[in-house]
Design a protein around this motif. Structure first.
Motif, PDB file in Angstrom:
ATOM      1  N   ALA A  41      -9.661 -37.748  42.415  1.00 30.83           N
ATOM      2  CA  ALA A  41     -10.376 -38.874  41.822  1.00 30.83           C
ATOM      3  C   ALA A  41     -11.246 -38.534  40.611  1.00 30.83           C
ATOM      4  CB  ALA A  41     -11.219 -39.587  42.883  1.00 30.83           C
ATOM      5  N   SER A  92      -5.094 -40.241  35.122  1.00 25.84           N
ATOM      6  CA  SER A  92      -5.476 -41.206  34.089  1.00 25.84           C
ATOM      7  C   SER A  92      -5.518 -40.564  32.709  1.00 25.84           C
ATOM      8  CB  SER A  92      -6.837 -41.818  34.426  1.00 25.84           C
ATOM      9  OG  SER A  92      -6.748 -42.541  35.628  1.00 25.84           O
ATOM     10  N   GLN A 117      -5.199 -47.560  33.774  1.00 31.62           N
ATOM     11  CA  GLN A 117      -5.216 -48.485  34.911  1.00 31.62           C
ATOM     12  C   GLN A 117      -6.545 -48.324  35.619  1.00 31.62           C
ATOM     13  OE1 GLN A 117      -1.890 -47.150  37.231  1.00 31.62           O
ATOM     14  NE2 GLN A 117      -0.376 -47.821  35.726  1.00 31.62           N
ATOM     15  N   ASN A 170      -7.890 -49.301  38.432  1.00 29.33           N
ATOM     16  CA  ASN A 170      -7.955 -48.951  39.847  1.00 29.33           C
ATOM     17  C   ASN A 170      -6.678 -48.248  40.285  1.00 29.33           C
ATOM     18  OD1 ASN A 170     -10.546 -50.154  40.447  1.00 29.33           O
ATOM     19  ND2 ASN A 170      -9.496 -52.085  39.968  1.00 29.33           N
ATOM     20  N   LYS A 171      -6.436 -47.141  39.603  1.00 25.31           N
ATOM     21  CA  LYS A 171      -5.187 -46.444  39.892  1.00 25.31           C
ATOM     22  C   LYS A 171      -5.186 -45.898  41.316  1.00 25.31           C
ATOM     23  CE  LYS A 171      -2.269 -42.730  38.408  1.00 25.31           C
ATOM     24  NZ  LYS A 171      -2.199 -42.352  39.825  1.00 25.31           N
ATOM     25  N   GLU A 172      -4.022 -46.055  41.960  1.00 24.39           N
ATOM     26  CA  GLU A 172      -3.837 -45.462  43.289  1.00 24.39           C
ATOM     27  C   GLU A 172      -3.873 -43.945  43.159  1.00 24.39           C
ATOM     28  OE1 GLU A 172      -2.957 -47.044  46.377  1.00 24.39           O
ATOM     29  OE2 GLU A 172      -3.852 -48.716  45.265  1.00 24.39           O
ATOM     30  N   PRO A 173      -4.331 -43.279  44.202  1.00 23.46           N
ATOM     31  CA  PRO A 173      -4.266 -41.805  44.133  1.00 23.46           C
ATOM     32  C   PRO A 173      -2.817 -41.337  43.966  1.00 23.46           C
ATOM     33  CG  PRO A 173      -5.472 -42.529  46.085  1.00 23.46           C
ATOM     34  CD  PRO A 173      -4.890 -43.754  45.459  1.00 23.46           C
ATOM     35  N   THR A 174      -2.665 -40.268  43.209  1.00 22.35           N
ATOM     36  CA  THR A 174      -1.324 -39.689  43.070  1.00 22.35           C
ATOM     37  C   THR A 174      -0.978 -38.985  44.381  1.00 22.35           C
ATOM     38  OG1 THR A 174      -1.868 -39.268  40.780  1.00 22.35           O
ATOM     39  CG2 THR A 174       0.102 -38.195  41.637  1.00 22.35           C
ATOM     40  N   ILE A 175       0.152 -39.340  44.929  1.00 18.55           N
ATOM     41  CA  ILE A 175       0.586 -38.680  46.161  1.00 18.55           C
ATOM     42  C   ILE A 175       1.581 -37.599  45.772  1.00 18.55           C
ATOM     43  CG2 ILE A 175       1.705 -39.002  48.395  1.00 18.55           C
ATOM     44  CD1 ILE A 175      -0.835 -40.616  48.159  1.00 18.55           C
ATOM     45  N   GLN A 192      -5.159 -34.804  45.672  1.00 20.96           N
ATOM     46  CA  GLN A 192      -5.031 -35.060  47.108  1.00 20.96           C
ATOM     47  C   GLN A 192      -4.408 -33.864  47.802  1.00 20.96           C
ATOM     48  OE1 GLN A 192      -6.147 -38.195  47.617  1.00 20.96           O
ATOM     49  NE2 GLN A 192      -6.231 -38.194  45.392  1.00 20.96           N
ATOM     50  N   GLU A 229       6.293 -43.359  40.696  1.00 24.68           N
ATOM     51  CA  GLU A 229       5.858 -44.459  41.543  1.00 24.68           C
ATOM     52  C   GLU A 229       5.039 -43.931  42.714  1.00 24.68           C
ATOM     53  OE1 GLU A 229       9.213 -43.952  40.761  1.00 24.68           O
ATOM     54  OE2 GLU A 229       9.368 -42.517  42.379  1.00 24.68           O
TER      55      GLU A 229
END
Lengths: 242, 498
Positions: free
Chosen positions: A24, A29, A40, A42-47, A73, B498
């Motif tokens: 985070a 980003s 973005q 509120n970007k989702e965490p990169t998995i 993560q 994605e």
């Protein structure tokens, strides 16, 4: 896209860059800003992991960054070693509103100095400058999103002086950026591109000019064999259509 | 750190060796939930690449012989040099356990290209083949090391060949170019000595066999190398020449041999969503009754379940699902990795005018006794990214156990150094080890969700069986058409995953 394929061919080299830092802090980003000039909120965490490429034009050559995003993560601490193997550069990111993230960044710098290629170029980047209005730079709010956006109360917790002193001590490039506004983002990548030693881009023996371009990618590393030279399906020339 | 306990997977891959990593790559866009483990703290398994310090730790671990283990009898020697050692820092080296060469005609090349892996890999040319005859005072240095003519042009230009021998050799090379259509010439000799075949069918005198034999890269003694083995090998060599550029036919992956391909494949697996955990061995595996899942217990007693469990024989042998293998199924080879204080530039003549600079050379040291196997040495220049400038790395192997194999390797390397034209090169560092290869696992084996991937052969050519095995495993798991195996679009441009 930034590259102008029509111009006279400049030597082009690929540079592997690994992106490290606590979760985070805005690693993905930063890359998204660099690659797509996008942000973005509120970007989702990169998995898992991500891979992106972007070209960077220098006056004398083109650098194609191959960017490996390890995802902060990283649950099992097993991705980073394979990412920084043979990486020529690393971007170690912290969040300047979160002191613990600088501690983690220092950990990554130490790990890189211990394990990565000896000549690796490391850039330390403090991100989220937009949240620190104390020394807000020239107006960079190109997306308009930043206009007096004081929705978050976070403020700078890591001073420029502190991080810069550490970076100097460890011979790191140092920048404070905002992935949100774009401030300093392309500057970081350009600085890395400029800092990659010429010798790690070229083969140690410079060939006798031109020669068999089909087999020698870029015409500079004379030992490199292009597996596409057989012209499997016409589509493939050196590099990619990005 | 999170725990894996209680997680469910479609596929668990037990190691990150070459075959297992290619499987991860092939499944990287399948949408399967993949857990990719390795019992070691490094990637690459039996095909890893090491810094000096890592190699020394590895040697310590495998110094003794452990029941059923792939490696044993490992040791490192650092000849004490006068003055300070020319060895640089540990990380200036990346030494490959699998420095295999890859022919342009191998099935691996199209797969590396269509899977987009080649974009992250650097390949370099393996230029010349040499035969090195054991040191003998009667011979001058130039006549001990003979460059193998590897194309018809080479033969034509070779001044050392008598006209008659030249003609016979040309005839043989023409035959090899289309040997498949001429079964009448060789079918009866298929299982017989290749030397005999050369002599009887082509009138090639015994003295001319060594260079031809060198091109087969056969690890077996000259007397037991069969025509059926040798012909396809020589054909692959000749047909590969010129495909990627003039004057060479084989390539090597830069930065540590097959380890580098394995890592690039794992990275593709990670980008595809696979979860990677090093330092995590599987302790137990059991089929869950009346279901198609396998229950696994990992290090630290984490329990996970999976539909498929894949890996090398070594990492899956505890499962009890592996069919019993007898000692005859194994070959034992002795190998060494030597760092040399010279670029050994006499081994790397240009491949052609203006062509690529070769980074690899092959030196075959035949045994004076035809019933003993030859020593093969792959020499890599510093361009291969495995050692600093002005040094080189010599990977030697011979199909003998350590007690008889190590002296052969030592002798071959010292003869090789004597052949150098420049100031006498020194050996800076040598790792020796014995490796057992299970020949019965050259094909893929599958039972009840457990898949044993094929092992690499015991020679230094990456052959097609590994990828064939990976394709079968991939097909069992995905039920996809063969034609889409390893065919991926580039993950490039500015698209976020994605």
């Amino acid at each position: 896209m930034t590259d102008s394929t029509a111009s006279a061919p400049k030597p082009s080299s690929s540079v592997k860059l690994v992106l490290l830092g606590e979760a985070a802090v805005g690693k993905s980003s930063l890359v998204l800003r660099f690659v797509n000039n996008d942000f973005q909120p509120n970007k989702e965490p990169t998995i898992g992991a991500a891979f992106l490429t972007q070209k960077c034009q220098l006056p004398s050559r083109t650098i194609k960054f191959e960017i490996w995003d390890t995802a902060g993560q990283e649950r099992f601490a097993s991705l980073a070693p394979m990412y920084y193997r043979n990486a020529q550069s690393a971007l170690v990111v912290y969040d300047m509103t979160k002191p613990s993230s600088l501690v983690k960044a220092k950990h990554w710098v130490a790990e890189l100095q211990r394990q990565a290629s000896p000549g690796i170029v490391i850039a330390l980047v403090g991100n989220k400058l937009d949240l620190c209005d104390d020394d807000d730079p020239e107006d960079e709010a190109q997306d308009g999103e930043n206009a007096e956006g004081h929705e978050e109360e976070a403020v700078r917790k890591v001073s420029t002086a502190e991080a810069k002193a550490y970076a100097e001590e460890e011979s790191l490039l140092f920048y404070e950026t905002s992935a949100k506004t774009g401030h300093n983002v392309s500057e970081v990548f350009t600085a890395i591109a400029n800092a990659i030693p010429e010798t790690s881009l070229k083969g140690p023996r410079t060939g006798a000019g031109g020669g068999t371009q089909a087999a020698i990618s870029g015409g500079q590393d004379t030992s490199r064999v292009n597996l596409n030279a057989r012209g499997a399906d016409g589509a493939a020339k050196e590099g990619c259509a990005c | 750190m999170e725990t894996l306990d209680g997680t469910e997977w479609d596929v668990v891959i037990a190691d990150t060796g070459f075959a297992s990593s290619l499987l991860a790559l092939s499944l990287s866009r399948s949408g399967k939930r993949i857990l990719h483990l390795d019992p070691n703290e490094y990637y690459g398994g039996a095909e890893a690449a090491f810094s000096l310090a890592e190699a020394e730790t590895w040697a310590l671990r495998w110094s003794e012989s452990t029941d059923g283990a792939t490696f044993s009898h490992a040791s490192v020697t650092k000849p004490s040099l006068s003055g300070d050692s020319k060895l640089l820092s540990s990380r200036a080296y990346s030494l490959a356990l699998a420095p295999h060469l890859i022919y342009a005609r191998s099935n691996n090349v199209p797969a590396l290209v269509s899977s987009q892996c080649h974009n992250q890999l650097d390949f370099q040319a393996v230029g010349s083949w040499f035969v090195l005859n054991p040191f003998d005072d009667a011979l001058t240095s130039s006549s001990r090391l003979i460059r193998v003519p590897s194309s018809r042009e080479d033969v034509f230009q070779d001044a050392s060949l008598a006209l008659k021998a030249k003609r016979a050799l040309m005839k043989f090379l023409r035959f090899v170019a289309s040997y498949e259509e001429q079964t009448e010439t060789w079918n009866d000799s298929r299982d017989q000595s290749f030397s005999l075949f050369l002599e009887q069918k082509f009138g090639l005198p015994a003295a001319s066999h060594e260079p031809i034999m060198a091109l087969t890269m056969s690890t077996t003694p000259a007397s037991s190398t069969t025509t059926g083995f040798a012909l396809p090998r020589i054909a692959q060599h000749l047909r590969s020449i010129g495909i990627f550029g003039p004057g060479f036919g084989a390539v090597l992956p830069k930065w540590g041999g097959l380890a580098e391909i394995a890592q690039v494949a794992c990275r593709a697996g990670a980008v595809g969503g696979g979860v990677y955990v090093l330092n995590k061995a599987i302790k137990e595996a059991a089929k869950v009754e009346q279901s198609d899942t396998i229950a696994l217990t990992l290090d630290g007693n984490e329990r996970v379940s999976t539909t498929w469990l894949c890996g090398s024989t070594e990492t899956t042998r505890w499962t009890g699902c592996t069919p019993a293998v007898s000692e005859e199924d194994f070959t034992t080879i002795s190998r060494s990795i030597s760092i040399v204080s010279s670029p050994l530039s006499h081994l790397f003549p240009p491949t052609s005018e203006g062509g690529v600079t070769p980074a690899g050379a092959v030196v075959v040291v035949p045994s004076p006794d035809a019933s003993e196997p030859p020593v093969h040495i792959l020499v890599h220049t510093s361009d291969a990214g495995e050692c600093p400038m002005d040094q080189s790395v010599a990977y030697a192997s011979v199909a003998l156990p350590s007690d008889t194999g190590y002296p052969r390797l030592e002798r071959a390397i010292s003869d090789l150094l004597l052949s150098a034209e420049d100031a006498q090169p020194e050996l800076l560092w040598t790792l020796r080890y014995q490796q057992r290869t299970n020949l019965s696992t050259q094909a893929l084996r599958e039972s009840g969700g457990l898949i044993n991937l094929p092992a690499l052969r015991d020679d230094l050519v990456l052959d097609d069986s590994v990828l064939d095995g990976v394709r079968q495993a991939w097909q069992s798991i995905t039920s996809e058409e063969q034609s889409v195996f390893m065919k991926f679009e580039a993950r490039e441009g500015g698209e976020e995953e994605e």
